[in-house]
Write a protein that holds these residues in place. Structure first.
Motif, PDB file in Angstrom:
ATOM      1  N   THR A  21       0.835  -1.208   0.000  1.00 36.59           N
ATOM      2  CA  THR A  21       0.000   0.000   0.000  1.00 36.59           C
ATOM      3  C   THR A  21       0.869   1.257   0.000  1.00 36.59           C
ATOM      4  O   THR A  21       0.642   2.182  -0.786  1.00 36.59           O
ATOM      5  N   ASP A  22       1.878   1.288   0.871  1.00 31.59           N
ATOM      6  CA  ASP A  22       2.747   2.464   0.979  1.00 31.59           C
ATOM      7  C   ASP A  22       3.511   2.734  -0.309  1.00 31.59           C
ATOM      8  O   ASP A  22       3.891   3.866  -0.592  1.00 31.59           O
ATOM      9  N   ASN A  23       3.751   1.684  -1.102  1.00 31.68           N
ATOM     10  CA  ASN A  23       4.496   1.841  -2.349  1.00 31.68           C
ATOM     11  C   ASN A  23       3.590   1.833  -3.583  1.00 31.68           C
ATOM     12  O   ASN A  23       4.058   1.624  -4.697  1.00 31.68           O
ATOM     13  N   GLN A  24       2.292   2.074  -3.365  1.00 34.02           N
ATOM     14  CA  GLN A  24       1.306   2.165  -4.442  1.00 34.02           C
ATOM     15  C   GLN A  24       1.333   0.953  -5.372  1.00 34.02           C
ATOM     16  O   GLN A  24       1.230   1.088  -6.591  1.00 34.02           O
ATOM     17  N   ILE A  25       1.493  -0.235  -4.790  1.00 35.77           N
ATOM     18  CA  ILE A  25       1.438  -1.477  -5.560  1.00 35.77           C
ATOM     19  C   ILE A  25       0.068  -2.085  -5.297  1.00 35.77           C
ATOM     20  O   ILE A  25      -0.233  -2.471  -4.163  1.00 35.77           O
ATOM     21  N   SER A  26      -0.777  -2.102  -6.324  1.00 28.59           N
ATOM     22  CA  SER A  26      -2.127  -2.618  -6.116  1.00 28.59           C
ATOM     23  C   SER A  26      -2.080  -4.135  -5.968  1.00 28.59           C
ATOM     24  O   SER A  26      -1.274  -4.814  -6.595  1.00 28.59           O
ATOM     25  N   GLN A  67      12.383  -8.199  -2.204  1.00 34.59           N
ATOM     26  CA  GLN A  67      11.724  -8.815  -3.367  1.00 34.59           C
ATOM     27  C   GLN A  67      10.431  -8.067  -3.733  1.00 34.59           C
ATOM     28  O   GLN A  67      10.093  -7.979  -4.909  1.00 34.59           O
ATOM     29  N   LEU A  68       9.726  -7.553  -2.732  1.00 35.24           N
ATOM     30  CA  LEU A  68       8.491  -6.810  -3.008  1.00 35.24           C
ATOM     31  C   LEU A  68       8.771  -5.571  -3.848  1.00 35.24           C
ATOM     32  O   LEU A  68       7.957  -5.167  -4.663  1.00 35.24           O
ATOM     33  N   LYS A  69       9.937  -4.967  -3.638  1.00 33.29           N
ATOM     34  CA  LYS A  69      10.311  -3.750  -4.382  1.00 33.29           C
ATOM     35  C   LYS A  69      10.270  -4.004  -5.888  1.00 33.29           C
ATOM     36  O   LYS A  69       9.910  -3.134  -6.673  1.00 33.29           O
ATOM     37  N   ALA A  70      10.591  -5.217  -6.297  1.00 38.55           N
ATOM     38  CA  ALA A  70      10.607  -5.561  -7.727  1.00 38.55           C
ATOM     39  C   ALA A  70       9.212  -5.572  -8.343  1.00 38.55           C
ATOM     40  O   ALA A  70       9.071  -5.524  -9.567  1.00 38.55           O
ATOM     41  N   LEU A  71       8.172  -5.606  -7.509  1.00 39.31           N
ATOM     42  CA  LEU A  71       6.806  -5.620  -8.036  1.00 39.31           C
ATOM     43  C   LEU A  71       6.316  -4.235  -8.415  1.00 39.31           C
ATOM     44  O   LEU A  71       5.309  -4.098  -9.107  1.00 39.31           O
ATOM     45  N   ALA A  72       7.003  -3.197  -7.944  1.00 36.17           N
ATOM     46  CA  ALA A  72       6.562  -1.820  -8.202  1.00 36.17           C
ATOM     47  C   ALA A  72       6.649  -1.477  -9.673  1.00 36.17           C
ATOM     48  O   ALA A  72       7.448  -1.992 -10.412  1.00 36.17           O
TER      49      ALA A  72
END
Length: 72
Positions: A21-26, A67-72
């Motif tokens: 949510t904080d990184n605007q990844i739906s 790893q989540l950063k790669a989803l942005a």
């Protein structure tokens, strides 16, 4: 679209959802406490813990900001 399998009272699940949510990844959340068939699906795939995050070509298990950063 990112799909997050989570359950109630799971700190790693909460941190994962907050990070997305904080990184605007739906993302779409699937709560295994409310959807028992989702738990069966995860077990059939060999997963034994949540969160499990399906995004694009990768699957992430647990709270992994690197790893989540790669989803942005």
């Amino acid at each position: 679209m990112v799909k997050v399998y989570s359950k109630n009272n799971c700190m790693q699940c909460k941190m994962t959802k907050r990070y997305l949510t904080d990184n605007q990844i739906s993302f779409e959340e699937v709560n295994i406490d409310h959807e028992p068939e989702a738990l069966s699906f995860l077990q059939e795939q060999g997963f034994q813990s949540v969160p499990v995050i399906f995004g694009g070509q990768q699957t992430i298990i647990g709270f992994r900001p690197d790893q989540l950063k790669a989803l942005a």
